[in-house]
Write a protein that holds these residues in place. Structure first.
Motif, PDB file in Angstrom:
ATOM      1  N   SER A 135      -2.756   1.119   0.308  1.00 15.80           N
ATOM      2  CA  SER A 135      -2.300  -0.165  -0.238  1.00 15.80           C
ATOM      3  C   SER A 135      -1.658  -1.011   0.867  1.00 15.80           C
ATOM      4  CB  SER A 135      -1.300   0.052  -1.376  1.00 15.80           C
ATOM      5  OG  SER A 135      -0.112   0.606  -0.866  1.00 15.80           O
ATOM      6  N   THR A 136      -1.278  -0.356   1.967  1.00 12.01           N
ATOM      7  CA  THR A 136      -0.685  -1.111   3.072  1.00 12.01           C
ATOM      8  C   THR A 136      -1.757  -1.637   4.024  1.00 12.01           C
ATOM      9  OG1 THR A 136      -0.438   0.878   4.402  1.00 12.01           O
ATOM     10  CG2 THR A 136       1.440   0.270   3.015  1.00 12.01           C
ATOM     11  N   ASP A 137      -3.004  -1.450   3.653  1.00  7.86           N
ATOM     12  CA  ASP A 137      -4.093  -1.884   4.531  1.00  7.86           C
ATOM     13  C   ASP A 137      -5.092  -2.733   3.757  1.00  7.86           C
ATOM     14  OD1 ASP A 137      -5.795  -2.213   6.602  1.00  7.86           O
ATOM     15  OD2 ASP A 137      -6.415  -0.124   6.741  1.00  7.86           O
ATOM     16  N   PRO A 138      -4.668  -3.919   3.310  1.00  2.00           N
ATOM     17  CA  PRO A 138      -5.532  -4.718   2.451  1.00  2.00           C
ATOM     18  C   PRO A 138      -6.882  -5.045   3.082  1.00  2.00           C
ATOM     19  CG  PRO A 138      -3.554  -5.951   3.109  1.00  2.00           C
ATOM     20  CD  PRO A 138      -3.370  -4.546   3.568  1.00  2.00           C
ATOM     21  N   ALA A 139      -6.905  -5.148   4.416  1.00  3.41           N
ATOM     22  CA  ALA A 139      -8.168  -5.539   5.062  1.00  3.41           C
ATOM     23  C   ALA A 139      -9.274  -4.518   4.839  1.00  3.41           C
ATOM     24  CB  ALA A 139      -7.939  -5.731   6.554  1.00  3.41           C
TER      25      ALA A 139
END
Ligand SMILES: Nc1ncnc2c1ncn2[C@@H]1O[C@H](COP(=O)(O)OP(=O)(O)OP(=O)(O)O)[C@@H](O)[C@H]1O
Length: 645
Positions: free
Chosen positions: A544-548
């Motif tokens: 979730s901390t890596d939206p890309a």
């Protein structure tokens, strides 16, 4: 990491109860086998006990734009920080904000249903899997004994300047795999985690913390953790004795995530009795690697390479022979060294590598734990019969902690590969003397699916059944979800010596079975994004901390699969969602269909399409294994021809 040409993607099917068990009696009473397995309620999930510790990478990382230059390296005098734009532009290779996470179980606490209360309504039902293994309870003296034996061995080793068998260029020996005491390693890791947490709070605060229910009562989890600091203080004092006994009394206090509001750098002095027992992540890593200090990459590689007098650098120094680069990923470079494959992953430095933040020691340690847990599924080490076992995951034979610049022989191999394949990674020639690496020494699994041409439909079937069976076994054993099973992470090796009836054995929930191989050996690699429940802890990556990662091109099969996973997990990545394995299997069928092997008939194509459609109904790889597609590919043990395992 490989990318996939755009093609219409599927939306993940809504989670539903498994249906359509078409496996109507795969040879020799396979039906009975299956009804027993399915009736057992899904077998495996590892013990789920009260959560006591978790961590999360700093949120501010997320705000850094992709490819942005990290100037921290410059500020810190780090040699490698570069202001040139990173070569890496692929959306799916930019993982700069990822961080491996862990949730530790409190000893003696009860198995809890896994729920994120804020999202419980939306999430698919948790399978009723349970493993036999339980944790907590009275102290395990065997574990302690093993631990102290290992500590003693380490101290002895420290006195000796030559850990392991490296150091001579001429040695060129093949090293057998190293036997690791996984439970002792996990125990040590757990103690250090707990001590780190404990040290972050004043003693009185901890002692007054009431025991609270271990299921989280709100969503505060998501902002209650901080990025763990580097553990480099350990360099000068890599070994601190840990005394596990008596710890459980203290640790049972920590049973709530909501209590984990760690705001400052842990102060090791606040709870001497705990912190003095804990080892730093770096010291633990060295201990797992059976080293007293980091070695050079050349020394590590020399263990696996035959010395060749033809391999000399410009100064006439001998270098390890027969090193060939095999492939690359976001974090690692894979080289063949002798008959092994060494994946070199820089860690703990402040400079960007391939445009990405380097992994922290703790993340590396947890990935090592993950590899060891999967190694444990292998059945050929004289163990007792296992409830779940398979050979579908690459065997990790050893690990090394290395330090210093890249070795010229590796740079040479890197440049050869670059000339042929055009590397997406940064040239490795300017790593500093301080740069650390973890080297994963693995079996050579062959070529990845991206580069491998399947000969016929039988090979395609073999690929699908072997991957599905491996995932099913790991799901059952340790709630494993790969979460990144793209075609660069599946290796294939054609064994011409196998006849057409050759089989590969595996055990799923106590049932011995076999898959037909058609001469193909399949290995799953790269557990960077994987989630696993070791029984002591859940290791996962908080995507979730890596939206890309979820912003890849529309209709790209791989990008769509990440999005499907996000839908399934609802961004609750610590949870167990074996359906994520299913969406990667669907992706895999798509890949096989898309490759359009010339030998496939239109009937083969139809079979695959129908199979793909049915897959959407299943909730786990284990469910998928019941599909009629695998009818002739799965054999019960009694019916099988001599098999590999
Ligand atoms: N054991 C192995 N045997 C043969 N080839 C391998 C092995 N391990 C890795 N490779 C090759 O190296 C490539 C990169 O390895 P891997 O995927 O493990 O690296 P990574 O940095 O973790 O990748 P990612 O970008 O997917 O996270 C693979 O696609 C494969 O071609």
């Amino acid at each position: 990491m490989a990318r996939e040409a755009a093609a219409p993607g599927r939306t993940a099917g809504k989670a539903s109860a498994p249906s359509g068990h078409h496996h109507a009696g795969a040879r020799g009473g396979g039906g009975d086998l299956w009804s027993e397995i399915m009736a057992s309620g899904g077998g495996g999930g590892a013990a789920r006990i009260g959560v006591v510790y978790g961590r999360r990478r700093a949120a501010q990382e997320a705000s850094r734009p992709r490819g942005a230059v990290d100037v921290r390296g410059v500020a810190a005098g780090e040699k490698r920080a570069s202001f040139e734009p990173s070569k890496r532009t692929s959306w799916n290779r930019s993982l700069s904000i990822r961080g491996r996470e862990s949730i530790l179980f409190a000893p003696g606490t009860k198995i809890q249903p896994q729920q994120n209360p804020c999202r419980a309504q939306k999430r698919p039902p948790k399978p009723g899997n349970r493993v036999k293994r339980t944790f907590g309870g009275p102290p395990d003296l065997k574990k302690e004994k093993a631990y102290f034996e290992e500590v003693d061995a380490f101290e002895l080793m420290e006195e000796s300047p030559s850990p392991k068998n490296f150091g001579t260029w001429a040695r060129g020996m093949e090293q057998n795999y190293i036997v690791h005491d996984l439970s002792a390693i996990l125990e040590r890791w757990k103690i250090s985690k707990l001590a780190k947490f404990a040290a972050s709070r004043p003693l009185f605060d901890i002692m007054e913390t009431p025991v609270v229910p271990s299921v989280r009562s709100d969503c505060s989890l998501h902002d209650s953790h901080r990025t763990p600091e580097k553990d480099r203080g350990s360099r000068t004092n890599p070994m601190r004795r840990t005394i596990p006994s008596g710890l459980s009394d203290k640790t049972s206090i920590f049973t709530s995530f909501s209590e984990l509001k760690i705001k400052e750098e842990p102060d090791d002095s606040s709870i001497p009795s705990l912190s003095a027992e804990a080892m730093t992540a770096f010291a633990q890593l060295l201990l797992v690697c059976n080293q007293s200090a980091p070695i050079t990459l050349a020394e590590a590689f020399s263990t696996y390479c035959l010395y060749s007098s033809f391999n000399e650098d410009v100064h006439g120094n001998s270098t390890p022979g027969s090193i060939v680069k095999l492939g690359e990923g976001t974090f690692g470079e894979a080289f063949r060294a002798g008959s092994t494959v060494c994946k070199v992953v820089p860690f703990d430095g402040t400079s960007l590598v391939n445009g990405e933040t380097q992994k922290k020691t703790e993340e590396v340690l947890e990935e090592v734990l993950l590899c060891l847990t999967l190694n444990n599924l292998r059945a050929d080490r004289g163990d007792n019969v296992k409830e779940n076992s398979c050979h579908g995951f690459i065997e990790t034979k050893d690990f090394w902690v290395c330090q210093g610049p890249y070795d010229p022989s590796l740079i040479c191999a890197w440049e050869d590969w670059d000339a042929k394949c055009c590397s997406e990674n940064d040239h490795p020639n300017d790593f500093s003397n301080e740069q650390c690496y973890i080297v994963f020494v693995q079996a050579d699994g062959g070529r990845d699916l991206e580069k491998f041409a399947l000969i016929d439909y039988n090979e395609a079937c073999s690929l699908l059944v072997q991957v599905t069976a491996a995932l099913a076994v790991a799901e059952s054993a340790c709630e494993f979800e790969h979460r990144d099973l793209h075609w660069g992470n599946i290796l294939l090796d054609r064994d011409e010596t196998q006849d057409k009836n050759h089989t590969m054995g595996f055990t799923l929930q106590g049932k011995n079975m076999c898959t037909r191989t058609f001469g193909l050996n399949v290995s799953i690699i790269d557990f960077t994004l994987s989630r696993i429940n070791t029984g002591d802890a859940i290791l996962f990556l908080d995507l979730s901390t890596d939206p890309a990662l979820f912003e890849g091109p529309k209709r790209d099969k791989q990008a769509e699969t990440y999005r499907k996973m996000k839908q399934i997990t609802n961004d609750y990545w610590e949870g167990s969602f074996p359906k994520t394995n299913v969406v990667w299997l669907i992706y895999l069928v798509d890949i096989v269909l898309q490759k359009r092997y010339s030998t496939f008939t239109s009937k083969d194509d139809r079979e695959l399409r129908a199979f793909k459609k049915r897959l959407a109904k299943y909730d786990s790889a284990k469910d998928c294994l019941t599909d009629s597609f695998f009818c002739d590919l799965l054999l019960s043990d009694e019916d099988a021809q001599p098999s590999t395992a």
